[in-house]
Design an enzyme around this catalytic site. Structure first.
Site, PDB file in Angstrom:
ATOM      1  N   ASP A  10       0.860  -1.188   0.000  1.00  0.00           N
ATOM      2  CA  ASP A  10       0.000   0.000   0.000  1.00  0.00           C
ATOM      3  C   ASP A  10       0.898   1.240   0.000  1.00  0.00           C
ATOM      4  OD1 ASP A  10      -1.691   2.089   0.599  1.00  0.00           O
ATOM      5  OD2 ASP A  10      -2.606   1.121   2.336  1.00  0.00           O
ATOM      6  N   ILE A  11       0.793   2.039  -1.040  1.00  0.00           N
ATOM      7  CA  ILE A  11       1.696   3.187  -1.194  1.00  0.00           C
ATOM      8  C   ILE A  11       1.527   4.208  -0.063  1.00  0.00           C
ATOM      9  CG2 ILE A  11       0.236   4.646  -2.673  1.00  0.00           C
ATOM     10  CD1 ILE A  11       2.808   5.113  -4.386  1.00  0.00           C
ATOM     11  N   GLY A  32      -9.656   4.476  -6.133  1.00  0.00           N
ATOM     12  CA  GLY A  32      -8.365   3.810  -6.264  1.00  0.00           C
ATOM     13  C   GLY A  32      -7.297   4.395  -5.358  1.00  0.00           C
ATOM     14  N   VAL A  33      -6.111   4.536  -5.906  1.00  0.00           N
ATOM     15  CA  VAL A  33      -4.980   4.996  -5.102  1.00  0.00           C
ATOM     16  C   VAL A  33      -5.189   6.451  -4.654  1.00  0.00           C
ATOM     17  CG1 VAL A  33      -3.490   5.723  -7.044  1.00  0.00           C
ATOM     18  CG2 VAL A  33      -2.474   4.834  -4.947  1.00  0.00           C
ATOM     19  N   ASP A  34      -5.852   7.229  -5.491  1.00  0.00           N
ATOM     20  CA  ASP A  34      -6.156   8.631  -5.172  1.00  0.00           C
ATOM     21  C   ASP A  34      -7.002   8.706  -3.893  1.00  0.00           C
ATOM     22  OD1 ASP A  34      -6.433  11.349  -5.480  1.00  0.00           O
ATOM     23  OD2 ASP A  34      -7.656  11.264  -7.295  1.00  0.00           O
ATOM     24  N   SER A 117      -2.257   4.929 -14.174  1.00  0.00           N
ATOM     25  CA  SER A 117      -3.191   4.597 -15.279  1.00  0.00           C
ATOM     26  C   SER A 117      -3.585   3.121 -15.368  1.00  0.00           C
ATOM     27  CB  SER A 117      -2.650   5.036 -16.655  1.00  0.00           C
ATOM     28  OG  SER A 117      -2.707   6.436 -16.802  1.00  0.00           O
ATOM     29  N   GLY A 119      -5.336   1.243 -13.322  1.00  0.00           N
ATOM     30  CA  GLY A 119      -6.567   0.840 -12.655  1.00  0.00           C
ATOM     31  C   GLY A 119      -7.761   1.233 -13.501  1.00  0.00           C
ATOM     32  N   TYR A 121      -8.206   3.719 -15.287  1.00  0.00           N
ATOM     33  CA  TYR A 121      -7.844   4.274 -16.603  1.00  0.00           C
ATOM     34  C   TYR A 121      -7.420   3.204 -17.615  1.00  0.00           C
ATOM     35  CZ  TYR A 121      -8.266   9.138 -14.969  1.00  0.00           C
ATOM     36  OH  TYR A 121      -8.743  10.343 -14.514  1.00  0.00           O
TER      37      TYR A 121
HETATM   38  P1  ADP Z   1      -5.780   5.259 -12.584  1.00  0.00           P
HETATM   39  O1  ADP Z   1      -7.057   6.059 -12.576  1.00  0.00           O
HETATM   40  O2  ADP Z   1      -4.561   6.094 -12.916  1.00  0.00           O
HETATM   41  O3  ADP Z   1      -5.896   4.017 -13.412  1.00  0.00           O
HETATM   42  P2  ADP Z   1      -6.146   3.738 -10.083  1.00  0.00           P
HETATM   43  O4  ADP Z   1      -6.051   4.264  -8.704  1.00  0.00           O
HETATM   44  O5  ADP Z   1      -7.489   3.257 -10.548  1.00  0.00           O
HETATM   45  O6  ADP Z   1      -5.539   4.887 -11.029  1.00  0.00           O
HETATM   46  O7  ADP Z   1      -5.111   2.555 -10.256  1.00  0.00           O
HETATM   47  C1  ADP Z   1      -3.721   2.724 -10.429  1.00  0.00           C
HETATM   48  C2  ADP Z   1      -2.981   1.559  -9.795  1.00  0.00           C
HETATM   49  O8  ADP Z   1      -2.895   1.771  -8.386  1.00  0.00           O
HETATM   50  C3  ADP Z   1      -3.681   0.186  -9.972  1.00  0.00           C
HETATM   51  O9  ADP Z   1      -2.672  -0.770 -10.326  1.00  0.00           O
HETATM   52  C4  ADP Z   1      -4.240  -0.108  -8.581  1.00  0.00           C
HETATM   53  O10 ADP Z   1      -4.277  -1.501  -8.299  1.00  0.00           O
HETATM   54  C5  ADP Z   1      -3.204   0.578  -7.700  1.00  0.00           C
HETATM   55  N1  ADP Z   1      -3.600   0.936  -6.330  1.00  0.00           N
HETATM   56  C6  ADP Z   1      -4.827   1.152  -5.808  1.00  0.00           C
HETATM   57  N2  ADP Z   1      -4.744   1.458  -4.488  1.00  0.00           N
HETATM   58  C7  ADP Z   1      -3.411   1.436  -4.177  1.00  0.00           C
HETATM   59  C8  ADP Z   1      -2.656   1.638  -2.975  1.00  0.00           C
HETATM   60  N3  ADP Z   1      -3.249   1.968  -1.828  1.00  0.00           N
HETATM   61  N4  ADP Z   1      -1.303   1.513  -3.032  1.00  0.00           N
HETATM   62  C9  ADP Z   1      -0.670   1.205  -4.190  1.00  0.00           C
HETATM   63  N5  ADP Z   1      -1.316   1.002  -5.357  1.00  0.00           N
HETATM   64  C10 ADP Z   1      -2.674   1.098  -5.347  1.00  0.00           C
END
Ligand code: ADP
Length: 169
Positions: A10-11, A32-34, A117, A119, A121
């Site tokens: 988890d970032i 997602g990660v945002d 991108s 996830g 995207y």
């Molecule tokens: P995007 O809209 O740029 O595609 P996403 O957040 O949907 O962004 O996904 C981007 C990547 O981040 C995906 O591989 C997803 O599995 C990953 N991701 C989601 N949550 C986390 C987290 N907490 N830590 C690290 N990576 C994550």
């Protein structure tokens, strides 16, 4: 190259100078990660993001890290995959370059990237990982000042994809 490390996790937990957020053009949060980064950083992050006036795809902007272990968040906006002929590769490469340039400018030495991108995207994972690693490697070869770049993969499958690129070199 030992300045690049692929980790699964988890970032939001990374203890680095900056974590990179895969943000939307508005910079006002999303899923997602945002969403995870905003939840972990707390509401002050959104307050600062509101002052930034959004961000173009392929570009990056920096804020504080608030409740995160990381002192800064670099917000970059990846391209939405739409078949590959709409400059997706170029824009994704630009996300990595812009984020690293901003880190260098702010004298941040350790940085963690998610798979931008890959996830919602829908960028093809293997292709995105190749672009990510080649941009990071080129940047580290050309500029000094960054000690460590972590590619943080949320699941083991993505980590394997990243590792397969490093093995091929
Ligand atoms: P995007 O809209 O740029 O595609 P996403 O957040 O949907 O962004 O996904 C981007 C990547 O981040 C995906 O591989 C997803 O599995 C990953 N991701 C989601 N949550 C986390 C987290 N907490 N830590 C690290 N990576 C994550």
């Amino acid at each position: 190259m030992d300045k690049i490390e692929i980790v699964q996790g988890d970032i939001t937990r990374m203890e680095v100078d900056a974590i990179v957020n895969a943000a939307k053009n508005s910079l006002l949060g999303g899923g997602g990660v945002d969403g995870a980064i905003h939840r972990a950083a707390g509401p002050e992050l959104l307050r600062e993001c509101r002052l930034l006036g959004g961000c173009d795809t392929g570009q990056a902007k920096i804020t504080g890290g608030y409740n995160l272990a990381a002192s800064h968040v670099i917000h970059t906006v990846g391209p939405i995959w739409s078949g590959g002929s709409n400059r997706e590769d170029e824009l994704l490469a630009s996300c990595y370059r812009s984020s690293l340039s901003l880190a260098l400018k702010h004298e941040l030495r350790t940085i963690a990237f998610p798979a931008i991108s890959c996830g919602v995207y829908r960028f093809p994972a293997r292709r995105a990982a190749g672009i990510a690693l080649s941009e990071i490697q080129t940047f580290l070869r050309n500029y000094h000042g960054i000690d460590k770049v972590y590619c943080v993969c949320f699941d083991e499958a993505m980590a394997d994809i990243y590792r397969s690129w490093l093995v091929e070199e």
